[in-house]
Design a protein around this motif. Structure first.
Motif, PDB file in Angstrom:
ATOM      1  N   ASN A 129       2.748   0.683  -1.068  1.00 52.46           N
ATOM      2  CA  ASN A 129       1.672   0.752  -0.077  1.00 52.46           C
ATOM      3  C   ASN A 129       1.564   2.151   0.536  1.00 52.46           C
ATOM      4  N   HIS A 130       2.717   2.722   0.906  1.00 52.26           N
ATOM      5  CA  HIS A 130       2.676   4.045   1.526  1.00 52.26           C
ATOM      6  C   HIS A 130       2.305   5.126   0.517  1.00 52.26           C
ATOM      7  N   PHE A 133      -1.312   4.919   0.559  1.00 47.38           N
ATOM      8  CA  PHE A 133      -1.873   5.250   1.880  1.00 47.38           C
ATOM      9  C   PHE A 133      -2.044   6.761   2.071  1.00 47.38           C
ATOM     10  N   TRP A 180      -1.212  -4.825   6.750  1.00 48.19           N
ATOM     11  CA  TRP A 180      -2.154  -3.875   6.165  1.00 48.19           C
ATOM     12  C   TRP A 180      -3.539  -4.499   6.050  1.00 48.19           C
ATOM     13  N   TRP A 182      -6.892  -4.128   3.460  1.00 45.11           N
ATOM     14  CA  TRP A 182      -7.122  -3.638   2.090  1.00 45.11           C
ATOM     15  C   TRP A 182      -8.565  -3.751   1.656  1.00 45.11           C
ATOM     16  N   LEU A 212      -5.009   0.408   4.826  1.00 45.34           N
ATOM     17  CA  LEU A 212      -4.754   0.956   6.162  1.00 45.34           C
ATOM     18  C   LEU A 212      -3.524   0.266   6.750  1.00 45.34           C
ATOM     19  N   ASP A 213      -2.540   1.078   7.060  1.00 49.16           N
ATOM     20  CA  ASP A 213      -1.287   0.609   7.645  1.00 49.16           C
ATOM     21  C   ASP A 213      -1.539   0.280   9.115  1.00 49.16           C
TER      22      ASP A 213
END
Ligand code: MN3
Length: 249
Positions: A129-130, A133, A180, A182, A212-213
């Motif tokens: 995910n990061h 991101f 998150w 998405w 988006l975290d």
């Protein structure tokens, strides 16, 4: 011209903390970001253990004032690094996993040994995910709108770009606790949704395009409890060119 002549080739590469000012940031973004950002997310997904922390495609201060330098630094060097280290520790405990790529691990979570499922879900998800991101953002001066096929598919699926933004913002603000928001591509085309913790669209057989975290660690230093303000500001740094690349990759 003499300045350019004297500059070494490395002076065009992202040098965190060394380049100051808008001109330097723009030059960094123009030269360094495309190659670096493709490498970061796609290499992370295609890599096998031991996994490593990808470089940011820009400096820690590049997203100011939308995302502050301290948040970016801690988020990348502590949080993301933490997911990578814990994922490596989990994989090291079971040699049968050594030949699987990160995306294979995430797409086959329920087939993994039960003893590692939670660790891979949380830390493999966090790493993937990061890695995505960082690459779907870029300095605000370079902010863009979706174009081409991506823009057409967004309009066709959500009615308009504004409707899409609203749906995405709702997914982000209504995600309870950590998680998150998405935009992902699945069998039925584009979809907007939230996931808890570090769950990835890959775990549902979907391809993440924009994430988006909304963990507090992503925004609390600057926005405190004002998550909607952070979500609203995020649009200023979205790198739509990169999102479009993920759609066709
Ligand atoms: Mn995070």
């Amino acid at each position: 011209m003499s300045d350019l002549k004297n500059a070494s080739p490395e002076s065009n590469l992202p040098r965190r903390g060394f380049m100051k000012g808008t001109a330097a940031l723009m030059a960094t973004a123009a030269v360094g970001s495309v190659a670096a950002s493709r490498a970061a997310a796609q290499e992370s997904l295609g890599a096998k253990a031991p996994f490593s922390l990808p470089e940011l495609p820009y400096g820690y201060d590049a997203l100011n004032p939308i995302i502050d330098t301290q948040t970016m630094t801690i988020h990348h060097t502590k949080h993301h690094q933490g997911y990578v280290s814990k994922l490596n520790a989990a994989i090291a405990s079971d040699t049968s996993l050594a030949n699987m790529t990160l995306s294979q691990l995430l797409m086959n979570l329920d087939k993994l040994p039960e003893s590692v499922q939670t660790a891979v879900r949380n830390n493999g998800g966090g790493h993937a995910n990061h890695s995505l991101f960082w690459t779907v953002m870029r300095p605000a001066a370079k902010a863009s709108l979706p174009t081409g096929d991506l823009a057409a598919q967004i309009t066709s699926k959500f009615g308009s770009f504004d409707n899409f933004k609203q749906e995405f913002a709702t997914a982000a603000s209504s995600q309870f606790g950590s998680g998150w928001a998405w935009l992902a591509l699945g069998k039925d085309g584009l979809k907007v949704f939230g996931t808890p913790n570090q769950d990835s669209p890959l775990m549902m057989g979907m391809k993440p395009l924009l994430g988006l975290d909304v963990w507090e660690h992503a925004y609390y230093l600057k926005y405190q409890n004002r998550r909607p303000e952070y979500i609203d500001a995020f649009w200023n740094v979205v790198n739509w060119d990169q999102v479009a690349k993920y759609m066709t990759a």
